[in-house]
Write a protein that holds these residues in place. Sequence first.
Motif, short mmCIF file in Angstrom:
data_model
loop_
_atom_site.label_atom_id
_atom_site.label_comp_id
_atom_site.label_asym_id
_atom_site.label_seq_id
_atom_site.Cartn_x
_atom_site.Cartn_y
_atom_site.Cartn_z
N LYS A 294 53.04 43.95 -23.25
CA LYS A 294 53.39 44.48 -24.74
C LYS A 294 53.11 43.90 -25.87
O LYS A 294 53.14 44.43 -27.03
CB LYS A 294 54.91 45.02 -24.52
N PHE A 310 53.35 40.19 -31.97
CA PHE A 310 53.57 41.61 -32.42
C PHE A 310 53.75 42.31 -31.12
O PHE A 310 52.94 42.36 -30.35
CB PHE A 310 52.45 42.23 -33.16
N GLU A 311 55.07 42.70 -30.66
CA GLU A 311 55.25 43.29 -29.40
C GLU A 311 55.42 44.69 -29.55
O GLU A 311 56.38 45.46 -30.27
CB GLU A 311 56.47 42.62 -29.11
N ARG A 312 54.61 45.64 -28.92
CA ARG A 312 54.78 47.08 -28.85
C ARG A 312 56.09 47.31 -28.65
O ARG A 312 56.69 47.12 -27.47
CB ARG A 312 53.61 47.58 -27.89
N GLU A 318 56.40 48.19 -33.45
CA GLU A 318 56.05 46.78 -33.01
C GLU A 318 57.42 45.88 -33.29
O GLU A 318 58.03 45.81 -34.47
CB GLU A 318 54.96 46.17 -33.44
#
Length: 668
Positions: A294, A310-312, A318
């Motif tokens: 992610k 930056f993580e979905r 995010e």
Amino acid sequence: MLAGAALVSCASSASGAEVSGPGVAEVDRSRLPISARDLVEVGEISGVSLSPDGQYAAFRVSRASVATNSIALDWYVVSLAGGTPVRIGSGGVAQHGGSGVLLEQAALWDLDSGGFRFRALVDGAVGIWHWRRGSEAEREIVAPGDISAMTLSQDGSHLRYSVGAPRKDIADAERQAYVDGALVDHQLDIMEPIAGGTIEDGKRIMQRLPGNWFERRRLLSEKPEETVVINLRPDSPSALPTFADEGPRQGRRVQSRDGTIAELEHDGGTKALAITRPDGSRTICEIDLCRSEKVAAIAWRPGKDMLLLFERAGSARENIWLWKIGATSARRLAETDGAQRSEMRPPRCAVGADKMICAEASAINPPKLVAIDYSGYVRVLADPNEALRSRIVAVATSFEWDRGVTGILLRPRATSTRPPVVVQYYHCAGFLKGGVGDEIPMLPLVESGIAVLCMDRVRAPEGSGTDQSYALALSDIDAALDGLDADGLIDGERVGIGGLSFGSEVALWAIRHSRRFAAATLASGQMSPIYYWANALPGRGFTEMLDRYWKIGDPDVDKQRWRQLAGLDDVGGINTPVLMQLPESEARFVIELHAKLKRAGKPAELYAFADEPHIKKQPTHKLAVYQRNLDWYRFWLKGEEDTDPQKSDQYARWRSYSAGQSLLAPAP
């Protein structure tokens, strides 16, 4: 949307955290409802960049006008210490990419933070404009061709920019093609008007297809660009300038000022975050987050041995994490929303030493500019849509279903009955004006008592064929609707579906294979033999692409696959009223489908819009599409008609379709 006001994902449709329109305790019946025109004229924020000293942010606001049928671009600067944003000048005429997406750019700051440069199309030429604090922006450089990119030398003494083919040569080539005829080859879109299918700066321009898809470019775009370097300090000659090629500031591979490289990489199928120092030593991030699929991008925190991850988090949201190199954990700073990551646009957040500046939006919150410091504190810097935001009273609920399928349900805040619902399947990015391509007027539908379910695409396994993705989408849509219906959030007997591009393909597949949809809207062309032969000339690469993704070949040979995908042989089973509002060139792809539907007495209409690419860009066209789609869904899902006398002919046709539906072939 930011931490503390986030749309919360739910394990199933049985429960969900809600976010209502800001500051609304109950529905104010005296307020002005959200209209289709409101959506067209939303102010969009892009090109966010920080000054080198970290004290100022530059950004661009684009705002469409129905009255002028144009898009105004304006550059602003705002102090991060607070205060009102200052408009420093026009960004010129709006330019769009080949598919119709508004082109974006980030400002290029002077090293002393006293001003910045940007490119603008003014008086028929894309030149470089320069703003310095205390003065207005002025045009600095105009070249024989349009300027496409620029950068400063490391000491700020020289400016390097790229120039395309001379405008005179392009005009001569267009004139020659008009007078002598255009050679029909693999780069000519025969479905588009030969004289040019788009208008820019008040002029019709000819385009060609340089690749196997539909990202059109101007004539002579294939010519190599010229690189020009100029001395910005002619009175103080300097040594040969050095231009650092640091690569992107956000992405899968980023480089710090000291040359350290951080990269998201795969080692034997396992994802890892590796840090490589200039001396060749390596550090591997061992925490679970660093191995997550992610993680969409990383960025260095300037001046620190720290990375932002930056993580979905579903749809376009995010989570932003801060990780010190070598630490055994990361700290979550905030959740942001606003746009899908794309190579065609700058990142939504500019990263500084002390804070990030983000163009922020979410399902029921139109764009604003915010500052997020590294303690997680958030402050609004600019809000071009404050008046619109105060009028929004919809409820937005975020869901996550099986297999990681995510979506957002918009619905009326106060209703005594379960509302009908319209499904849009593809992406749910930022402020939900109209979904992908801005075609479905989501908030006006909610104002009319119709819920909207926006669902994010999930692909079938690679190599399985696009029809398997269609079938998977329909299965996910059915499951989501069944769950929402069981929870009493929607009326599962009154459902519409629509979309653009892949979303429109899913919508057509759905009404071919399901009887649950009471209305549909399509915004782009569909698979057909006409579509194939219009693009099948050798050298185009189009047929190879169809074979790779659609698993389909020559219509004269691969007849069974065409029957499966095109839907031209089963129009007798399509009883869902379908409204098609397409760009002129793509309307030609559905000539056979439309004619067969009409000849079979099906409730179908086709509108073609001139001078439009894949995504319609003219404000008047966007308004027309929004309004007609709103009327269509209100008519078929609620039996309602607009009282505007100018629409009497429209409703007379639709009532005739409705009366004739009893004569249509019943569902098997």
